[in-house]
Design an enzyme around this catalytic site. Structure first.
Site, PDB file in Angstrom:
ATOM      1  N   ASP A  59       2.063   3.123  -3.792  1.00 55.37           N
ATOM      2  CA  ASP A  59       2.866   2.099  -3.126  1.00 55.37           C
ATOM      3  C   ASP A  59       2.292   1.744  -1.759  1.00 55.37           C
ATOM      4  O   ASP A  59       1.902   2.640  -0.997  1.00 55.37           O
ATOM      5  CB  ASP A  59       4.296   2.623  -2.904  1.00 55.37           C
ATOM      6  CG  ASP A  59       5.257   2.129  -3.959  1.00 55.37           C
ATOM      7  OD1 ASP A  59       4.984   1.094  -4.600  1.00 55.37           O
ATOM      8  OD2 ASP A  59       6.300   2.791  -4.153  1.00 55.37           O
TER       9      ASP A  59
ATOM     10  N   ASP B 100       6.852   5.160  -2.859  1.00 56.74           N
ATOM     11  CA  ASP B 100       7.387   5.471  -1.532  1.00 56.74           C
ATOM     12  C   ASP B 100       8.787   6.071  -1.663  1.00 56.74           C
ATOM     13  O   ASP B 100       9.392   6.491  -0.670  1.00 56.74           O
ATOM     14  CB  ASP B 100       7.351   4.253  -0.593  1.00 56.74           C
ATOM     15  CG  ASP B 100       8.097   3.054  -1.156  1.00 56.74           C
ATOM     16  OD1 ASP B 100       8.693   3.160  -2.238  1.00 56.74           O
ATOM     17  OD2 ASP B 100       8.069   1.985  -0.500  1.00 56.74           O
ATOM     18  N   SER B 101       9.265   6.184  -2.905  1.00 59.63           N
ATOM     19  CA  SER B 101      10.486   6.958  -3.161  1.00 59.63           C
ATOM     20  C   SER B 101      10.279   8.414  -2.759  1.00 59.63           C
ATOM     21  O   SER B 101      11.239   9.180  -2.688  1.00 59.63           O
ATOM     22  CB  SER B 101      10.867   6.878  -4.650  1.00 59.63           C
ATOM     23  OG  SER B 101       9.789   7.310  -5.458  1.00 59.63           O
TER      24      SER B 101
ATOM     25  N   GLU C 268      12.993  -3.916 -11.059  1.00 58.09           N
ATOM     26  CA  GLU C 268      13.991  -2.876 -10.756  1.00 58.09           C
ATOM     27  C   GLU C 268      15.402  -3.452 -10.754  1.00 58.09           C
ATOM     28  O   GLU C 268      15.662  -4.490 -10.128  1.00 58.09           O
ATOM     29  CB  GLU C 268      13.667  -2.237  -9.391  1.00 58.09           C
ATOM     30  CG  GLU C 268      14.615  -1.084  -9.063  1.00 58.09           C
ATOM     31  CD  GLU C 268      14.075  -0.123  -8.010  1.00 58.09           C
ATOM     32  OE1 GLU C 268      12.921  -0.263  -7.578  1.00 58.09           O
ATOM     33  OE2 GLU C 268      14.844   0.786  -7.632  1.00 58.09           O
TER      34      GLU C 268
HETATM   35  O1  KIV Z   1       8.929   4.121  -5.119  1.00 58.44           O
HETATM   36  C1  KIV Z   1       9.148   4.234  -6.319  1.00 58.44           C
HETATM   37  O2  KIV Z   1       9.250   5.330  -6.871  1.00 58.44           O
HETATM   38  C2  KIV Z   1       9.298   3.012  -7.095  1.00 58.44           C
HETATM   39  C3  KIV Z   1       9.798   3.154  -8.492  1.00 58.44           C
HETATM   40  C4  KIV Z   1      11.175   3.639  -8.516  1.00 58.44           C
HETATM   41  C5  KIV Z   1       9.606   1.906  -9.272  1.00 58.44           C
HETATM   42  O3  KIV Z   1       9.040   1.955  -6.614  1.00 58.44           O
END
Ligand code: KIV
Length: 255
Positions: free
Chosen positions: A86, A47-48, A184
């Protein structure tokens, strides 16, 4: 490009203690192909994507619809790497039916596993999802979906109490059946202790080298992010190369 063997959650589990795992985020067919060609074991449709490619401030406004759109795009690359998506903000906290339905939609879009932020609080939900046939990756330490509660992003596990909480969270999630856990922004000593205590791989991000594997945001690694976090050292300068290519072509057109 040679045919690669498909990586499953079983392969990821078995890698514990045998080899270090390399995970990357991917948000579309192009980044998925690049990550697999570079040797990634798993692709996370994180979700990044909210802040990395959609211009949002953080991952909180990211919706299930956005995750489905990008998961399907990554799946179209038919990656040999395991495809994890995610579960976006808050969905896992409503009701079991709602989170199961979200996971089912992500899996119908091509995800082979989901990632859920949370520790001891989320373990009962994870156990039920796993029993329903949804492979789950945990996410402990800094949980970016909690950014408003935390008041920002910070390291986790520097104090003894916090280190114990992170350890309890990771063990509860593993006990619930998670096949791997992302840790994290853990203090490196906490990451090492959690790795040693866990029966499944601990995949670190900003948590030092003593993990069973590492994950990075692909845009940070490739030099496409304006302000990457200090632990994510770019290995290429693709933004500079892109601007130079565009400027060169623009000059030619105008000339
Ligand atoms: O959303 C994401 O990209 C993540 C990673 C940074 C672990 O959760």
């Amino acid at each position: 490009m040679s045919e690669k063997t498909k990586i499953t959650t079983k392969d990821i589990r078995r890698a514990k203690g045998a080899r270090r795992l390399v995970w990357l985020t991917a948000y579309d067919t192009v980044t998925a192909r690049l990550a697999v060609a570079g040797g990634a074991d798993a692709l996370l449709v994180g979700d990044s994507l909210g802040n990395t490619i959609l211009g949002l401030e953080n991952s909180v406004p990211v919706t299930l619809e956005m995750m489905l759109h990008h998961t399907a795009a990554v799946a179209r690359a038919k990656p040999a790497a395991l495809l994890i998506a995610d579960v976006p903000f808050a969905i896992a906290h409503y009701s079991f039916d709602r989170v199961l339905d979200a996971c089912a939609q992500l899996m119908r879009a091509g995800a082979e596993a989901v990632k859920i932020e949370g520790g001891t609080d989320m373990a009962p939900v994870i156990a039920r999802l796993v029993a329903a046939g949804v492979p789950v990756c945990g996410h402990v330490g800094l949980q970016p979906q909690q950014v408003f509660r935390l008041g920002g992003y910070k390291k986790f596990g520097a104090s003894a109490d916090e280190a114990e909480q992170v350890r309890a969270d990771a063990l509860a999630v593993a006990e619930a059946g998670a096949f791997a856990i992302v840790g994290e922004m853990l203090a490196p000593a906490t990451a090492a202790a959690v790795r040693d205590a866990l029966p499944v791989p601990l995949i670190g991000i900003g948590s030092g080298a003593d993990c069973d594997g590492q994950i990075l945001v692909i845009h940070d690694l490739l030099g496409l992010t304006e302000n990457p976090p200090p632990f994510a050292k770019p290995r290429a300068r693709l933004a500079d190369a892109a601007v130079a290519a565009i400027a060169g072509w623009a000059a030619e057109v105008r000339g």
